[in-house]
Design a protein around this motif. Structure first.
Motif, PDB file in Angstrom:
ATOM      1  N   ARG A  35       0.649  -1.174  -0.103  1.00 56.42           N
ATOM      2  CA  ARG A  35      -0.220  -0.073   0.041  1.00 56.42           C
ATOM      3  C   ARG A  35       0.909   1.311   0.022  1.00 56.42           C
ATOM      4  N   GLN A  36       1.860   1.316   0.743  1.00 51.15           N
ATOM      5  CA  GLN A  36       2.837   2.269   0.937  1.00 51.15           C
ATOM      6  C   GLN A  36       3.564   2.621  -0.604  1.00 51.15           C
ATOM      7  N   TRP A  37       3.848   1.560  -1.321  1.00 50.13           N
ATOM      8  CA  TRP A  37       4.707   1.447  -2.526  1.00 50.13           C
ATOM      9  C   TRP A  37       3.582   2.087  -3.449  1.00 50.13           C
ATOM     10  N   ARG A  38       2.424   1.681  -3.535  1.00 54.50           N
ATOM     11  CA  ARG A  38       1.598   2.306  -4.337  1.00 54.50           C
ATOM     12  C   ARG A  38       1.535   3.720  -4.260  1.00 54.50           C
ATOM     13  N   GLU A  39       1.371   4.122  -2.830  1.00 53.68           N
ATOM     14  CA  GLU A  39       1.239   5.770  -3.012  1.00 53.68           C
ATOM     15  C   GLU A  39       2.391   6.583  -3.270  1.00 53.68           C
ATOM     16  N   ALA A  40       3.609   5.854  -2.786  1.00 53.77           N
ATOM     17  CA  ALA A  40       4.842   6.399  -3.136  1.00 53.77           C
ATOM     18  C   ALA A  40       5.249   6.408  -4.787  1.00 53.77           C
ATOM     19  N   SER A  41       4.557   5.679  -5.356  1.00 59.71           N
ATOM     20  CA  SER A  41       4.992   5.447  -6.788  1.00 59.71           C
ATOM     21  C   SER A  41       3.921   6.163  -7.757  1.00 59.71           C
ATOM     22  N   ASN A  42       2.930   6.617  -7.129  1.00 60.55           N
ATOM     23  CA  ASN A  42       1.719   7.345  -7.944  1.00 60.55           C
ATOM     24  C   ASN A  42       2.036   8.951  -7.953  1.00 60.55           C
ATOM     25  N   SER A  43       2.277   9.247  -8.993  1.00 55.73           N
ATOM     26  CA  SER A  43       2.635  10.639  -9.218  1.00 55.73           C
ATOM     27  C   SER A  43       1.543  11.581  -8.905  1.00 55.73           C
ATOM     28  N   ARG A  44       0.422  11.486  -8.806  1.00 55.01           N
ATOM     29  CA  ARG A  44      -0.657  11.975  -8.487  1.00 55.01           C
ATOM     30  C   ARG A  44      -1.073  12.288  -6.866  1.00 55.01           C
ATOM     31  N   SER A  45      -0.288  11.307  -6.264  1.00 54.75           N
ATOM     32  CA  SER A  45      -0.536  10.908  -4.544  1.00 54.75           C
ATOM     33  C   SER A  45       0.295  12.199  -3.984  1.00 54.75           C
ATOM     34  N   PRO A  46      -0.036  12.647  -2.771  1.00 56.46           N
ATOM     35  CA  PRO A  46       0.857  13.681  -2.013  1.00 56.46           C
ATOM     36  C   PRO A  46       1.972  12.970  -1.342  1.00 56.46           C
ATOM     37  N   ALA A  47       1.880  11.513  -1.363  1.00 56.29           N
ATOM     38  CA  ALA A  47       3.166  10.937  -0.870  1.00 56.29           C
ATOM     39  C   ALA A  47       4.196  10.532  -2.059  1.00 56.29           C
ATOM     40  N   TYR A  48       4.050  11.121  -3.102  1.00 57.78           N
ATOM     41  CA  TYR A  48       4.704  10.652  -4.201  1.00 57.78           C
ATOM     42  C   TYR A  48       6.270  10.726  -4.112  1.00 57.78           C
ATOM     43  N   ASP A  49       7.052   9.661  -3.858  1.00 55.52           N
ATOM     44  CA  ASP A  49       8.535   9.738  -3.924  1.00 55.52           C
ATOM     45  C   ASP A  49       9.046   8.552  -4.394  1.00 55.52           C
ATOM     46  N   PRO A  50       9.422   8.689  -5.866  1.00 57.86           N
ATOM     47  CA  PRO A  50      10.018   7.621  -6.509  1.00 57.86           C
ATOM     48  C   PRO A  50      11.366   6.746  -5.588  1.00 57.86           C
ATOM     49  N   SER A  51      12.072   7.647  -5.086  1.00 57.82           N
ATOM     50  CA  SER A  51      13.041   6.874  -4.249  1.00 57.82           C
ATOM     51  C   SER A  51      12.343   5.952  -2.991  1.00 57.82           C
ATOM     52  N   HIS A  52      11.732   6.627  -2.216  1.00 58.52           N
ATOM     53  CA  HIS A  52      10.877   5.738  -1.356  1.00 58.52           C
ATOM     54  C   HIS A  52      10.343   4.645  -1.801  1.00 58.52           C
ATOM     55  N   ALA A  53       9.671   4.745  -3.161  1.00 53.76           N
ATOM     56  CA  ALA A  53       9.003   3.684  -3.618  1.00 53.76           C
ATOM     57  C   ALA A  53       9.830   2.553  -4.186  1.00 53.76           C
ATOM     58  N   THR A  54      11.091   2.676  -4.409  1.00 55.87           N
ATOM     59  CA  THR A  54      12.117   1.737  -4.727  1.00 55.87           C
ATOM     60  C   THR A  54      12.590   1.161  -3.589  1.00 55.87           C
ATOM     61  N   ASP A  55      12.729   2.109  -2.281  1.00 50.07           N
ATOM     62  CA  ASP A  55      13.141   1.436  -1.054  1.00 50.07           C
ATOM     63  C   ASP A  55      12.141   0.432  -0.696  1.00 50.07           C
ATOM     64  N   LEU A  56      10.620   0.705  -0.690  1.00 54.81           N
ATOM     65  CA  LEU A  56       9.841  -0.243  -0.409  1.00 54.81           C
ATOM     66  C   LEU A  56       9.996  -1.268  -1.218  1.00 54.81           C
ATOM     67  N   ALA A  57      10.095  -1.286  -2.497  1.00 53.34           N
ATOM     68  CA  ALA A  57       9.912  -2.617  -3.460  1.00 53.34           C
ATOM     69  C   ALA A  57      11.024  -3.404  -2.796  1.00 53.34           C
ATOM     70  N   VAL A  58      12.218  -2.890  -2.588  1.00 56.30           N
ATOM     71  CA  VAL A  58      13.395  -3.847  -2.147  1.00 56.30           C
ATOM     72  C   VAL A  58      12.812  -4.400  -0.668  1.00 56.30           C
TER      73      VAL A  58
END
Length: 72
Positions: A35-58
């Motif tokens: 759920r956190q990854w989806r929020e961090a990887s969605n460019s329309r989300s206020p939580a958008y952060d590609p670096s954090h999305a990568t960390d979550l995926a790992v």
């Protein structure tokens, strides 16, 4: 032989935009991370952060599950 005095073309690496981590079904931790990854990887989300999305995926891929080890 002539000496090259200019740089060659830059190397272009593809960005893995279609990558989506696979959480383990039935694991609450994996579900929360997904759920956190989806929020961090969605460019329309206020939580958008590609670096954090990568960390979550790992973290999803490395999250240990005792029953996975037992099946080996």
């Amino acid at each position: 032989m002539a000496t090259q005095t200019t740089q060659g073309k830059p190397v272009e690496l593809p960005y893995p935009t279609s990558f989506e981590p696979e959480p383990v079904r039935g694991c609450d931790v994996c579900a929360a991370l997904a759920r956190q990854w989806r929020e961090a990887s969605n460019s329309r989300s206020p939580a958008y952060d590609p670096s954090h999305a990568t960390d979550l995926a790992v973290e999803i891929q490395r999250h240990p599950h005792d029953w996975k080890k037992a099946r080996r």
